[in-house]
Design an enzyme around this catalytic site. Structure first.
Site, PDB file in Angstrom:
ATOM      1  N   ARG A   1       0.453  -0.814   0.300  1.00 20.54           N
ATOM      2  CA  ARG A   1       0.103   0.420  -0.454  1.00 20.54           C
ATOM      3  C   ARG A   1       0.982   1.444  -0.075  1.00 20.54           C
ATOM      4  O   ARG A   1       0.724   2.274   0.050  1.00 20.54           O
ATOM      5  CB  ARG A   1      -1.095   0.015   1.192  1.00 20.54           C
ATOM      6  CG  ARG A   1      -1.416  -0.928   0.925  1.00 20.54           C
ATOM      7  CD  ARG A   1      -3.301  -0.508   1.965  1.00 20.54           C
ATOM      8  NE  ARG A   1      -4.649  -1.736   1.518  1.00 20.54           N
ATOM      9  CZ  ARG A   1      -4.799  -1.721   1.090  1.00 20.54           C
ATOM     10  NH1 ARG A   1      -5.082  -0.964   0.191  1.00 20.54           N
ATOM     11  NH2 ARG A   1      -6.642  -2.465   0.931  1.00 20.54           N
TER      12      ARG A   1
ATOM     13  N   GLY B   1      -8.139   2.921  -6.065  1.00 25.14           N
ATOM     14  CA  GLY B   1      -8.683   4.420  -5.819  1.00 25.14           C
ATOM     15  C   GLY B   1      -6.612   5.054  -5.390  1.00 25.14           C
ATOM     16  O   GLY B   1      -6.419   6.110  -6.290  1.00 25.14           O
ATOM     17  N   GLY B   2      -6.282   4.815  -4.565  1.00 27.27           N
ATOM     18  CA  GLY B   2      -4.925   4.829  -4.658  1.00 27.27           C
ATOM     19  C   GLY B   2      -3.736   5.067  -5.247  1.00 27.27           C
ATOM     20  O   GLY B   2      -2.707   6.006  -5.736  1.00 27.27           O
TER      21      GLY B   2
ATOM     22  N   ASP C   1     -13.816  -3.183  -4.089  1.00 28.27           N
ATOM     23  CA  ASP C   1     -15.011  -2.765  -3.176  1.00 28.27           C
ATOM     24  C   ASP C   1     -15.624  -1.548  -4.645  1.00 28.27           C
ATOM     25  O   ASP C   1     -16.621  -1.266  -4.669  1.00 28.27           O
ATOM     26  CB  ASP C   1     -14.004  -1.100  -2.739  1.00 28.27           C
ATOM     27  CG  ASP C   1     -13.196  -1.699  -1.929  1.00 28.27           C
ATOM     28  OD1 ASP C   1     -13.723  -3.308  -1.572  1.00 28.27           O
ATOM     29  OD2 ASP C   1     -12.255  -0.769  -1.490  1.00 28.27           O
TER      30      ASP C   1
ATOM     31  N   ARG D   1     -31.766 -16.468  15.725  1.00 29.97           N
ATOM     32  CA  ARG D   1     -30.736 -15.813  16.096  1.00 29.97           C
ATOM     33  C   ARG D   1     -31.356 -14.376  14.601  1.00 29.97           C
ATOM     34  O   ARG D   1     -31.577 -14.369  13.976  1.00 29.97           O
ATOM     35  CB  ARG D   1     -29.251 -15.832  16.000  1.00 29.97           C
ATOM     36  CG  ARG D   1     -29.230 -16.902  16.706  1.00 29.97           C
ATOM     37  CD  ARG D   1     -28.073 -17.339  17.144  1.00 29.97           C
ATOM     38  NE  ARG D   1     -27.623 -17.690  18.471  1.00 29.97           N
ATOM     39  CZ  ARG D   1     -26.991 -18.770  18.773  1.00 29.97           C
ATOM     40  NH1 ARG D   1     -26.081 -19.443  18.175  1.00 29.97           N
ATOM     41  NH2 ARG D   1     -26.070 -19.325  19.653  1.00 29.97           N
TER      42      ARG D   1
ATOM     43  N   HIS E   1     -14.793  -0.472   1.436  1.00 31.42           N
ATOM     44  CA  HIS E   1     -14.066   0.553   2.582  1.00 31.42           C
ATOM     45  C   HIS E   1     -14.969   1.370   2.829  1.00 31.42           C
ATOM     46  O   HIS E   1     -15.992   1.449   3.366  1.00 31.42           O
ATOM     47  CB  HIS E   1     -12.819   1.144   1.442  1.00 31.42           C
ATOM     48  CG  HIS E   1     -11.743   2.020   1.707  1.00 31.42           C
ATOM     49  ND1 HIS E   1     -11.616   2.998   0.721  1.00 31.42           N
ATOM     50  CD2 HIS E   1     -12.025   1.851   2.994  1.00 31.42           C
ATOM     51  CE1 HIS E   1     -11.047   4.102   2.134  1.00 31.42           C
ATOM     52  NE2 HIS E   1     -11.279   3.830   2.619  1.00 31.42           N
TER      53      HIS E   1
HETATM   54  O1  F6P Z   1      -9.034  -3.495  -1.233  1.00 28.50           O
HETATM   55  C1  F6P Z   1     -10.018  -3.200  -0.338  1.00 28.50           C
HETATM   56  C2  F6P Z   1      -9.753  -3.580   0.504  1.00 28.50           C
HETATM   57  O2  F6P Z   1      -9.953  -4.698   1.282  1.00 28.50           O
HETATM   58  C3  F6P Z   1     -11.234  -2.313   1.631  1.00 28.50           C
HETATM   59  O3  F6P Z   1     -12.422  -2.961   1.074  1.00 28.50           O
HETATM   60  C4  F6P Z   1     -10.985  -2.592   2.652  1.00 28.50           C
HETATM   61  O4  F6P Z   1     -11.357  -1.855   3.437  1.00 28.50           O
HETATM   62  C5  F6P Z   1      -9.372  -2.381   2.189  1.00 28.50           C
HETATM   63  O5  F6P Z   1      -8.753  -3.091   1.915  1.00 28.50           O
HETATM   64  C6  F6P Z   1      -8.624  -3.522   3.577  1.00 28.50           C
HETATM   65  O6  F6P Z   1      -7.725  -3.620   4.170  1.00 28.50           O
HETATM   66  P1  F6P Z   1      -5.880  -4.366   4.152  1.00 28.50           P
HETATM   67  O7  F6P Z   1      -5.688  -4.993   3.682  1.00 28.50           O
HETATM   68  O8  F6P Z   1      -4.290  -2.855   4.115  1.00 28.50           O
HETATM   69  O9  F6P Z   1      -6.390  -4.815   5.973  1.00 28.50           O
END
Ligand code: F6P
Length: 375
Positions: A75, A112-113, A136, A171, A180
């Site tokens: 990331r 996105g990033g 996502d 339940r 996200h």
């Molecule tokens: O890549 C998207 C995602 O899976 C999101 O849905 C989630 O919020 C995030 O990545 C989780 O990130 P990581 O794998 O860094 O815990």
């Protein structure tokens, strides 16, 4: 004519379909256009550390159906990368390594990033093309991202499985679904799995409306319910939900936070926190027995669905044609049935969330699913 060389990297969270896309880009470039094809390891980290894999004839065989990414991912952001314990802007190093590898273009597969990192490089004069991947489904200017279909199938299957146990024990089961800040995954899987309540970030929910939907089902003799909750879903601000925020929750002590084991445990649970809080609130109001399941990274793992393999292969091959033809600074998106180049500037920084007039929302309402809205 000199042999061309193209680079590829996968960045951000992994997803099913990345390997199909690498193959879709690499096969035509190597086999039809006789170009060299290299992969940078672990996303933008590999680009700045100049760690590469050179793909040879046959090295893209057998990867179409494999989940994750054979290149690894991270990331890391180019302009804020931790190097030697310090946060630094490594954009210059990335540009330098692109030149060192004599690349004709770099293809970045990501969400996105990644689109933002890629635009940064394009603005520095590099030839960049991107593909939209993420479970996502929140990348702008593409109808869909690869990875989404598989994750939706996994989440829908989980909802199916939760039905029988919720039914047997009478339940309410709240299932937390990734996505996200977008509700696509929870909404799609929730409708496909027949969830009774679906909560998404785009529609802040009323806890009382959710409770009332559960009570009404119970009164009709339906003694179980499934609530599909997107990880980014939030209660309406300043409502009763906020006032009940801490009900039933143990306060985290300072001691817990400084203990590395407790901290690691907290990190693994943090994803389910919103869902657990809502379960406590609903149990207080309805008196019904609640359970929480957080699907987490299960949704990102495993074999890509045929639809994701097909999409990734289509986008990948369209990308290979574009870079061969010399068109750069674009993301290849799916619009209608066409793979189209979209200027990166129109993608980076724009998130595609569920529009409030999206037909899936009305579909859910029409089959009696509560979206946590007040009536
Ligand atoms: O890549 C998207 C995602 O899976 C999101 O849905 C989630 O919020 C995030 O990545 C989780 O990130 P990581 O794998 O860094 O815990």
């Amino acid at each position: 004519m000199a042999t061309k060389c193209f680079g590829i990297l996968t960045a951000g969270g992994d997803c099913p379909g990345l390997n199909a896309a690498i193959r879709g880009v690499g096969r035509p470039l190597m086999d039809m256009y006789q170009a060299e094809f290299i992969g940078f390891r672990d996303g933008f980290r590999g680009l700045i550390e100049n760690r590469v894999t050179r793909f040879a004839d046959g090295s893209l065989s057998g990867i179409l159906t494999i989940g994750g990414t054979i290149l690894g991912t991270s990331r890391d952001k180019l302009h804020r990368m931790t190097v030697g314990g310090e946060e630094r802007d490594m954009t210059d190093v990335a540009v330098e390594n692109y030149r060192k590898q004599h690349l004709d273009a770099l293809i970045c597969l990501g969400g996105g990033g990644t689109q933002k990192n890629a635009l940064r490089l394009a603005e520095r004069g590099l030839n960049i093309v991107t593909l939209p991947k993420t479970i996502d489904n929140d990348v702008a200017n593409t109808d869909v991202t690869f990875g989404f279909d598989t994750a939706m199938a996994v989440a829908a299957e989980a909802i199916d499985r939760l039905h029988s146990t919720a039914d047997s024990h009478h339940r309410v089961i709240l299932v937390e679904i990734m996505g996200h800040n977008a509700g696509w995954l929870a909404l799609g899987a929730g409708i496909a799995g027949g969830a009774d309540v679906i909560l998404i970030p785009e529609i802040p929910f009323s806890v009382d409306a959710v409770a009332s939907a559960l009570i009404q089902r119970n009164r009709k003799g339906k003694r179980f319910s499934i609530v599909a909750m997107a990880e980014g879903a939030q209660p309406k601000p300043n409502g009763k939900a906020d006032r009940r925020k801490n009900s039933g929750r143990k306060k985290e002590s300072k001691k817990d936070a400084s203990d590395p084991c407790q901290e690691a445990l907290h990190m693994s649970l943090v994803g389910g926190e919103n869902c657990a809080r809502l379960a406590h609130q609903l149990e207080d109001i309805t008196g019904l027995e609640m359970r929480v399941t957080s699907l987490g990274h299960l949704q990102r793992g495993g074999t890509p669905s045929p639809a994701d393999r097909l999409l990734a292969t289509r986008l990948g091959t369209a990308c290979a044609q574009l870079v061969h033809d010399g068109e750069f600074g674009v993301m290849v998106g799916l619009q209608g049935n066409e793979c189209v180049p979209v200027p990166l500037i129109e993608v980076a920084g724009n998130r595609k969330t569920v529009p409030l007039d999206h037909p899936w929302l009305e579909t859910a309402r029409l089959v009696g699913t509560s979206l946590g809205e007040e009536k």
